[in-house]
Each structure stands twice: as C-alpha cells, then as structure tokens.
Scaffold this active site. Structure first.
Site, PDB file in Angstrom:
ATOM      1  N   LYS A 235       0.855  -1.196   0.000  1.00 47.38           N
ATOM      2  CA  LYS A 235       0.000   0.000   0.000  1.00 47.38           C
ATOM      3  C   LYS A 235       0.886   1.239   0.000  1.00 47.38           C
ATOM      4  O   LYS A 235       1.791   1.359   0.837  1.00 47.38           O
ATOM      5  CB  LYS A 235      -0.869   0.028   1.265  1.00 47.38           C
ATOM      6  CG  LYS A 235      -2.026  -0.932   1.247  1.00 47.38           C
ATOM      7  CD  LYS A 235      -2.795  -0.857   2.551  1.00 47.38           C
ATOM      8  CE  LYS A 235      -3.620   0.386   2.707  1.00 47.38           C
ATOM      9  NZ  LYS A 235      -4.442   0.358   3.950  1.00 47.38           N
TER      10      LYS A 235
HETATM   11  O1  G3P Z   1      -7.549   1.388   5.223  1.00 42.65           O
HETATM   12  C1  G3P Z   1      -7.789   2.768   5.428  1.00 42.65           C
HETATM   13  C2  G3P Z   1      -8.611   2.968   6.601  1.00 42.65           C
HETATM   14  O2  G3P Z   1      -7.993   2.327   7.701  1.00 42.65           O
HETATM   15  C3  G3P Z   1      -8.998   4.353   6.956  1.00 42.65           C
HETATM   16  O3  G3P Z   1     -10.142   4.194   7.690  1.00 42.65           O
HETATM   17  O4  G3P Z   1     -11.767   4.513   9.464  1.00 42.65           O
HETATM   18  O5  G3P Z   1      -9.405   5.347   9.769  1.00 42.65           O
HETATM   19  O6  G3P Z   1     -10.959   6.476   8.173  1.00 42.65           O
HETATM   20  P1  G3P Z   1     -10.589   5.201   8.842  1.00 42.65           P
END
Ligand code: G3P
Length: 229
Positions: free
Chosen positions: A86
C-alpha cells in the site's frame, strides 16, 4: 467483489475468517501501532491466520520514492504469501508505484480523495486504488460520488485496476459504494459484523425455532426418531 478486513487485531481476524467469506486483510501504520507488537511478527501472525492465498496489504512509511521502493522490497522479502504494497497517492508514491510495477510488485494506491488521484495511480500501474469514503464525507465531500466517478473512469478506459474502497463508519456507506461500482471494500471488524445485523432476521429465526419446539418438543432437526409425533 472483495471483502477485506481493515484491522491487524489477531482475535478479530481469526473470528472473521472463521465466519465470513474474507479475501484478505489491509493494514496501515495507525492500525499496526494499535496492536503494540513487533511489526514483522504481527504480519507473520496475520499470515498464519489467513493462510498464504489471501492477500495481505502492507503500507510503506517513508516519503521519497526511492525509500518507498526499498521498504516495499523489504516487506516482500520478509512477509510470506500474497502481499500487496500500500502506497499513499502522493507524487513520490506514484513514482514508487511506477517503479514497483516494472519489478512485478503489486501495489495499492491508498489515501485517495479524488477520482483524478485514482486515475493517475491506476495509470502508474497500481493494482488497486483506495478511496477513503468516510474521510471524504468528513471534509464535506461526497465519498460515494468519488467512488462512482472513479469507477466510470477505470471501467470506461478498461484499466487493469480495482477500486477497494476504505474508511467507513456505517453500513449505509458500504451499501452505497457496492451499488456504485466498487470492486471491493475493506471494513473494520464491527462494520463487517453489522453487514448481517437486522432485528427482523433475528426475530424470524427465533420464531421458526419456537414453532418447531412447540410442536415437536425439540430444538434441532437431528434425532427425529426421538420426537413426540
Ligand atoms: O484502510 C484505510 C482505513 O484504515 C482508513 O479508515 O476509518 O481510519 O478512516 P478510517
């Protein structure tokens, strides 16, 4: 359509892989540090739980393309099984994605906020692009619309790149990206469990069981010779 776990918590991953049709696990530095474990040991633990065939997505940390490429090679060398690197969709990240493509290392462009970031990443050779749906919504943007427009660009021009949408706070957002063309979603464990939650489903199952028990005095289809009728 891919269903991926966005967590590095071993207990959650074990439970979800046991119950759900899971395709892989995504991590990022913030997700990894929450577990307070050695980075490589944790990734190997995840690998042991998910097996070698499911994809494990591991994010780089540095800013310069040359360093990102070195980190990517290091991860590929140290982590067994199918690994996707990633990489945030910065200008240095895009350069790294281009280089890794020539080395045959698969990448996901992450932290996508606009369809054009996704387009450039796909053109650079990313296998996946990852729009941050809820984080876009929190900036008064429209995460679903970004997924929809990115889908149009990738599908119309036949890019060999899938949209694995991320950053969700509720199942309605997941529903909306599913019907607007995302090729997959990566979800926190509680959101995956909520995909199946519905009070009417629970109520119906209890009612079926109660009806059977009232008539036959048992709560299973097994051992039918023991029932009263
Ligand atoms: O994989 C990306 C993700 O972890 C971001 O999610 O919930 O931290 O916005 P969030």
């Amino acid at each position: 359509m891919l269903l991926v776990i966005d967590s590095a918590n071993i207990e959650d991953i074990k439970e979800l892989v046991d119950y759900f049709p899971i395709d892989g696990v995504t991590t990022n530095p913030s997700i990894i540090v929450k577990e307070k474990k050695n980075f490589l040991h944790l990734l190997k633990e995840i690998r042991d739980v998910i097996g070698n065939d499911r994809e494990l997505y591991v994010q780089t940390l540095t800013f310069k393309a040359t360093e990102i490429v070195e980190e990517a090679k290091y991860i590929i060398e140290k982590v067994p099984g199918k690994v996707v690197i990633k990489i945030p969709a910065t200008i240095e990240g895009i350069k790294a994605i281009k280089i890794l493509k020539t080395l045959g290392i698969r990448t996901m462009a992450t932290t996508i906020y606009t369809p054009l970031q996704g387009y450039v990443a796909a053109k650079a050779g990313a296998s996946y692009v990852t729009p941050y749906v809820n984080r876009i919504d929190n900036l008064a943007g429209d995460g679903i619309q970004v997924v929809k427009e990115l889908t149009q660009i990738l599908d119309k021009h036949k890019f060999n790149c899938q949209i694995l949408a991320a950053s969700f706070k509720n199942v309605q957002q997941v529903h909306n990206v599913c019907v607007n063309g995302a090729h997959g979603v990566t979800l926190a464990p509680d959101i995956i469990k909520n995909l199946l939650s519905h009070p009417s489903t629970e109520a119906n199952v209890s009612m079926f069981n109660d009806d059977w028990y009232k008539e036959y005095g048992v709560k299973s289809l097994l051992n039918q010779n023991d029932v009263k009728i």
